[in-house]
Design a protein around this motif. Structure first.
Motif, mmCIF file in Angstrom:
data_model
loop_
_atom_site.group_PDB
_atom_site.id
_atom_site.type_symbol
_atom_site.label_atom_id
_atom_site.label_comp_id
_atom_site.label_asym_id
_atom_site.label_seq_id
_atom_site.Cartn_x
_atom_site.Cartn_y
_atom_site.Cartn_z
ATOM 1 N N THR A 41 0.852 -1.177 0.007
ATOM 2 C CA THR A 41 -0.061 -0.105 0.103
ATOM 3 C C THR A 41 1.067 1.181 -0.150
ATOM 4 N N ASP A 42 0.661 2.009 -1.228
ATOM 5 C CA ASP A 42 1.590 3.337 -1.165
ATOM 6 C C ASP A 42 1.240 4.499 0.062
ATOM 7 N N PHE A 43 0.018 4.662 0.043
ATOM 8 C CA PHE A 43 -0.350 5.646 0.787
ATOM 9 C C PHE A 43 -1.684 5.111 1.825
ATOM 10 N N HIS A 44 -1.612 5.267 3.136
ATOM 11 C CA HIS A 44 -2.853 5.062 4.119
ATOM 12 C C HIS A 44 -2.812 6.052 5.129
ATOM 13 N N GLY A 45 -2.679 5.307 6.448
ATOM 14 C CA GLY A 45 -2.651 6.354 7.673
ATOM 15 C C GLY A 45 -2.076 7.601 7.285
ATOM 16 N N ARG A 46 -3.009 8.638 7.515
ATOM 17 C CA ARG A 46 -2.622 9.875 7.447
ATOM 18 C C ARG A 46 -2.248 10.321 5.846
ATOM 19 N N THR A 105 0.355 8.982 4.113
ATOM 20 C CA THR A 105 1.812 9.345 4.021
ATOM 21 C C THR A 105 2.246 8.506 2.941
ATOM 22 N N MET A 106 2.929 9.272 1.857
ATOM 23 C CA MET A 106 3.369 8.342 0.814
ATOM 24 C C MET A 106 4.679 7.687 1.093
ATOM 25 N N LEU A 107 4.753 6.424 0.382
ATOM 26 C CA LEU A 107 6.102 5.727 0.627
ATOM 27 C C LEU A 107 6.990 5.774 -0.492
ATOM 28 N N HIS A 108 6.868 6.843 -1.081
ATOM 29 C CA HIS A 108 7.560 7.046 -2.163
ATOM 30 C C HIS A 108 7.662 8.798 -2.122
ATOM 31 N N SER A 109 8.723 9.418 -2.803
ATOM 32 C CA SER A 109 9.007 11.004 -2.767
ATOM 33 C C SER A 109 7.917 11.395 -3.672
ATOM 34 N N SER A 110 7.042 12.392 -3.265
ATOM 35 C CA SER A 110 5.993 12.713 -3.771
ATOM 36 C C SER A 110 5.975 14.148 -3.940
ATOM 37 N N ALA A 111 6.315 14.794 -5.266
ATOM 38 C CA ALA A 111 6.082 16.283 -5.579
ATOM 39 C C ALA A 111 4.620 16.535 -5.231
ATOM 40 N N VAL A 112 3.654 15.768 -5.691
ATOM 41 C CA VAL A 112 2.280 16.124 -5.613
ATOM 42 C C VAL A 112 1.945 16.330 -4.134
ATOM 43 N N ASP A 131 3.596 17.042 -1.594
ATOM 44 C CA ASP A 131 4.375 18.292 -1.268
ATOM 45 C C ASP A 131 3.693 19.615 -1.871
ATOM 46 N N LEU A 132 3.268 19.406 -3.034
ATOM 47 C CA LEU A 132 2.536 20.578 -3.558
ATOM 48 C C LEU A 132 1.251 20.973 -2.894
ATOM 49 N N TYR A 133 0.255 20.048 -2.323
ATOM 50 C CA TYR A 133 -0.841 20.096 -1.761
ATOM 51 C C TYR A 133 -0.805 20.240 -0.345
ATOM 52 N N ARG A 134 0.132 19.546 0.338
ATOM 53 C CA ARG A 134 0.212 19.414 1.708
ATOM 54 C C ARG A 134 1.244 19.987 2.429
ATOM 55 N N GLY A 135 2.268 20.265 1.526
ATOM 56 C CA GLY A 135 3.617 20.881 2.175
ATOM 57 C C GLY A 135 4.671 19.594 2.453
ATOM 58 N N PRO A 136 5.642 19.824 2.990
ATOM 59 C CA PRO A 136 6.559 18.618 3.146
ATOM 60 C C PRO A 136 6.248 17.779 4.340
ATOM 61 N N GLY A 137 6.677 16.683 4.616
ATOM 62 C CA GLY A 137 6.374 15.815 5.584
ATOM 63 C C GLY A 137 5.576 14.622 5.471
ATOM 64 N N TYR A 138 4.902 14.436 4.186
ATOM 65 C CA TYR A 138 4.207 13.383 4.016
ATOM 66 C C TYR A 138 4.456 12.280 2.993
ATOM 67 N N SER A 139 5.829 12.373 2.605
ATOM 68 C CA SER A 139 6.469 11.304 1.692
ATOM 69 C C SER A 139 7.652 11.073 2.082
ATOM 70 N N THR A 140 8.286 9.886 1.854
ATOM 71 C CA THR A 140 9.550 9.848 1.936
ATOM 72 C C THR A 140 10.493 10.493 0.858
ATOM 73 N N LYS A 141 11.725 10.905 1.824
ATOM 74 C CA LYS A 141 12.619 11.613 0.745
ATOM 75 C C LYS A 141 13.891 10.859 0.678
ATOM 76 N N SER A 142 14.230 10.468 1.723
ATOM 77 C CA SER A 142 15.654 9.614 1.611
ATOM 78 C C SER A 142 15.676 8.199 1.042
ATOM 79 N N ILE A 143 14.526 7.651 1.055
ATOM 80 C CA ILE A 143 14.653 6.363 0.346
ATOM 81 C C ILE A 143 13.043 6.012 -0.390
ATOM 82 N N ASP A 144 13.140 5.245 -1.622
ATOM 83 C CA ASP A 144 11.753 5.075 -2.273
ATOM 84 C C ASP A 144 11.420 3.552 -1.767
#
Length: 120
Positions: free
Chosen positions: A1-6, A8-15, A17-30
């Motif tokens: 599952t890529d995104f579920h609770g709250r 949070t994306m398990l891939h780096s997500s520019a989308v 970040d654009l809609y919600r701001g930083p902190g809701y997707s992984t940055k250091s690993i995919d």
């Protein structure tokens, strides 16, 4: 599952970040890319699951930013966000996944929290 609770994306997500701001997707690993690669090495195909109607699990701040409770134009902000997230996933992983499964009632269950929230 890529995104579920709250959401949070398990891939780096520019989308995200654009809609919600930083902190809701992984940055250091995919995590999704690593998972797909590990399965591929074993000859196992991937069907990636997402939760297009899980806004009820998001923070109140995120629900506000994403239009979860805003019925204007049939929840346009929420639909745009969900559509763009899925476009991002397909553009990034499309050739490496067998498909996408949706863990959702698609607003058809009678649950008023999800009714009319997806533009099918």
């Amino acid at each position: 599952t890529d995104f579920h609770g709250r959401g949070t994306m398990l891939h780096s997500s520019a989308v995200s970040d654009l809609y919600r701001g930083p902190g809701y997707s992984t940055k250091s690993i995919d995590m999704i890319g690593d998972f797909i690669l590990a399965l591929k090495k074993r000859g196992i195909g991937t069907i990636l699951f997402t939760h297009p109607l899980d806004g009820h699990d998001y923070t109140e701040e995120s629900r506000e930013k994403l239009g979860w409770n805003d019925p204007t134009d049939n929840y346009k902000i929420w639909n745009d966000f969900i559509n763009e997230i899925h476009i991002e996933i397909v553009m990034k992983y499309g050739m490496d996944i067998m498909g996408i499964g949706f863990d959702s009632d698609f607003g058809l269950s009678g649950n008023t929290d999800s009714k009319d929230k997806l533009d099918l």
